[in-house]
Design a protein around this motif. Structure first.
Motif, PDB file in Angstrom:
ATOM      1  N   ARG A   1      13.083   5.692  -1.464  1.00  0.00           N
ATOM      2  CA  ARG A   1      12.069   6.770  -0.674  1.00  0.00           C
ATOM      3  C   ARG A   1      11.578   6.108   0.629  1.00  0.00           C
ATOM      4  N   THR A   2      11.337   4.767   0.709  1.00  0.00           N
ATOM      5  CA  THR A   2      11.266   4.464   2.027  1.00  0.00           C
ATOM      6  C   THR A   2      12.444   4.542   2.979  1.00  0.00           C
ATOM      7  N   LYS A   3      13.670   4.519   2.621  1.00  0.00           N
ATOM      8  CA  LYS A   3      14.709   4.761   3.459  1.00  0.00           C
ATOM      9  C   LYS A   3      14.827   6.171   3.802  1.00  0.00           C
TER      10      LYS A   3
ATOM     11  N   ARG B   1      11.901  -0.490  -8.044  1.00  0.00           N
ATOM     12  CA  ARG B   1      12.319  -1.198  -7.041  1.00  0.00           C
ATOM     13  C   ARG B   1      13.132  -0.120  -6.388  1.00  0.00           C
TER      14      ARG B   1
ATOM     15  N   GLU C   1      11.759  10.307   9.558  1.00  0.00           N
ATOM     16  CA  GLU C   1      10.975  10.150  10.748  1.00  0.00           C
ATOM     17  C   GLU C   1      11.640   9.955  11.852  1.00  0.00           C
TER      18      GLU C   1
ATOM     19  N   ASP D   1      12.308   8.266   3.923  1.00  0.00           N
ATOM     20  CA  ASP D   1      11.136   8.618   4.909  1.00  0.00           C
ATOM     21  C   ASP D   1      11.346   8.277   6.118  1.00  0.00           C
ATOM     22  N   THR D   2      12.095   6.817   6.408  1.00  0.00           N
ATOM     23  CA  THR D   2      12.385   6.381   7.756  1.00  0.00           C
ATOM     24  C   THR D   2      13.522   7.366   8.379  1.00  0.00           C
TER      25      THR D   2
ATOM     26  N   ALA E   1      11.928   2.918  -4.953  1.00  0.00           N
ATOM     27  CA  ALA E   1      10.778   2.685  -4.175  1.00  0.00           C
ATOM     28  C   ALA E   1      11.370   2.553  -2.720  1.00  0.00           C
ATOM     29  N   THR E   2      12.765   1.613  -2.817  1.00  0.00           N
ATOM     30  CA  THR E   2      13.528   1.482  -1.624  1.00  0.00           C
ATOM     31  C   THR E   2      14.114   2.882  -1.062  1.00  0.00           C
TER      32      THR E   2
END
Length: 173
Positions: free
Chosen positions: A161-163, A155, A169, A165-166, A158-159
């Protein structure tokens, strides 16, 4: 029992493991002063029970668990909201220190993202990727099951990686 089988006394154990424990605390907590306080609290608690801790084995896991618990219970204590900034004059002489600004910025950004993780996920990730602990060792430190360790790491990554990527971007034109 011979002297080679004698458990380490508290002072020699602290001398051997104190620096690593302080680094661990900083990586889990993210603040030097609070990390030092957590280490101090953990060592005070361990000193009082040292013989029982050593007899049970793994004093390293016990003291690290104390550090994690001290971080979890920080709401019970009065915390100063001030953050001390490093003295810029310490790094003024660029002839003896190479310019590592890019690496520092990247590391600072990563630690900022890590500080947004819940404390158990952050502790599991630090123990795995910084201290190179196995799942079983992390479970002993965090007082949870091996499956919980795996889910916390999963978890947390995953968090992150999401942060990341955000963030990428948002900064890409």
């Amino acid at each position: 029992m011979s002297s080679s089988e004698d458990p380490p006394d508290f002072q020699s154990w602290v001398e051997a493991h104190g620096d690593a424990l302080t680094r661990f605390a900083y990586l889990v907590i993210g603040d030097h002063d609070r990390a030092a306080d957590a280490v101090q609290d953990a060592l005070v608690a361990a000193c009082q029970r040292w013989q029982r801790i050593v007899v049970r084995g793994s004093p390293d896991a016990y003291v690290r668990r104390c550090v994690v618990n001290a971080d979890r219970s920080r709401w019970r204590r009065f915390l100063r909201r001030e953050r001390l900034e490093p003295d810029p004059t310490l790094f003024a002489d660029s002839t003896t220190h190479p310019d590592t600004a890019g690496a520092v910025v990247l590391e600072d950004a990563m630690w900022s993202l890590c500080q947004q993780l819940p404390s158990r996920q952050r502790a599991a990730i630090v123990l795995r990727y910084y201290d190179d602990y196995s799942d079983a060792d992390i479970a002993a430190v965090l007082a949870c099951s091996v499956n919980t360790v795996r889910s916390q790491i999963h978890r947390g990554l995953a968090t992150l990686r999401t942060k990341i990527d955000t963030t990428e971007e948002a900064t890409t034109p």
